[in-house]
Write an enzyme that holds these catalytic residues in place. Structure first.
Site, short mmCIF file in Angstrom:
data_model
loop_
_atom_site.label_atom_id
_atom_site.label_comp_id
_atom_site.label_asym_id
_atom_site.label_seq_id
_atom_site.Cartn_x
_atom_site.Cartn_y
_atom_site.Cartn_z
N HIS A 121 1.44 15.66 -14.78
CA HIS A 121 0.41 14.64 -14.56
C HIS A 121 -0.58 15.15 -13.52
CE1 HIS A 121 -1.00 11.01 -12.14
NE2 HIS A 121 -1.62 10.91 -13.30
N SER A 122 -1.88 15.07 -13.82
CA SER A 122 -2.94 15.38 -12.87
C SER A 122 -2.77 16.80 -12.34
CB SER A 122 -2.93 14.32 -11.76
OG SER A 122 -4.09 14.38 -10.97
N MET A 123 -2.55 16.98 -11.03
CA MET A 123 -2.35 18.32 -10.49
C MET A 123 -1.17 19.00 -11.15
SD MET A 123 -1.62 19.53 -6.54
CE MET A 123 0.12 19.11 -6.58
#
Length: 287
Positions: free
Chosen positions: A101-103
């Site tokens: 998720h994300s980073m």
């Protein structure tokens, strides 16, 4: 909300990380990576809904209950790539998939591109490439980072007299989240201190990056991914707001899913988590 998982600590050659284990021991091996300033609880809703997977949901270095980098160390994104590879080595996984998720999605892409022989599949949530910087801005960015490092010693983390205030702050943080999502993340991300509570996260995580990949670097990594990819785009999220992402995705053979919800749609509520799980269960069933 109650979630069944096993809490473990992983002693890598260079650092000790905490993690949650989900799913059957003989399931498909998956390492799950959270976003910046989050922790393993980002998968508290989603992981139990994923079928047939052995999920190792990490607290990345400097986050949650994992160790911080040593003094003088930094949090370059490629250092997380090395950490993840060492986790796979500890479990004896020569081939594994990544859930990010994300980073965590960005770290997943970097590892899959750099070592395609190790990564089976990528399941990504609202993340793909890092914020980039071009050569002409590099000297100024390095100067900004060095000044921030010098100033860090004089700064202190916020202290919240009540847990509710910390939860409220997390609700309004980077990638705003629902109340229950903030409670889950804060429950793992806080520690008691005189006067109340503060965040466990390493203060160095908030420093500006001394060096960023160029756009050409970032695109090269994404285009070098050889394994199947399923990417969730949150309709009210952050990824689609990045310049050039839509044009990049048009050129990639990724499985794309546009779902309603914000950046943390997999954690904000049960409906969002189930929608993401439905996509990923179909994706992993093809393995």
């Amino acid at each position: 909300m109650s979630t069944a998982f096993e809490e473990v600590r992983l002693r890598l050659p260079h650092i000790e990380l905490a993690a949650h284990l989900f799913g059957p021991e003989d399931g498909l091996p998956v390492i799950a990576l959270h976003g910046w300033l989050d922790n393993a609880m980002t998968y508290a809703r989603l992981a139990p809904k994923l079928k047939g997977l052995r999920i190792v949901a990490l607290d990345l270095a400097g986050h949650g209950h994992s160790d911080h980098r040593p003094a003088g160390g930094s949090y370059a994104i490629w250092d997380y790539v090395h950490d993840v590879l060492q986790v796979a080595e500890q479990f004896g996984w020569q081939r594994f998939s990544l859930l990010g998720h994300s980073m965590g999605a960005i770290v997943s892409v970097l590892l899959a591109a750099a070592m395609p022989e190790r990564v089976e599949r990528l399941a990504l949530i609202d993340g793909l490439i890092p914020y980039t910087g071009e050569a002409d801005s590099a000297p100024a960015k390095l100067g900004e980072a060095l000044k921030a490092q010098l100033a860090l010693a004089g700064k202190s983390k916020p202290v919240y007299g009540q847990l509710e205030r910390a939860v409220a702050a997390r609700m309004q943080g980077v990638g705003a989240v629902s109340l229950e999502a903030a409670e889950l993340l804060a429950g793992r991300g806080l520690m008691p201190v005189p006067g109340g509570y503060t965040w466990r996260t390493d203060a160095r995580l908030t420093l500006p990056s001394p060096l960023r990949l160029t756009l050409a670097h970032a695109h090269s990594f994404v285009q070098s991914v050889q394994c199947p990819v399923s990417l969730i785009l949150a309709q009210q999220g952050m990824l689609q707001a990045q310049p050039g992402v839509a044009q990049l995705l048009e050129k990639l053979p990724f499985e794309l899913h546009s779902l309603p919800g914000g950046h943390h749609l997999h954690l904000d509520d049960e409906a969002g988590a189930q929608a993401v799980a439905d996509c990923f269960n179909r994706f992993f069933a093809k393995a």
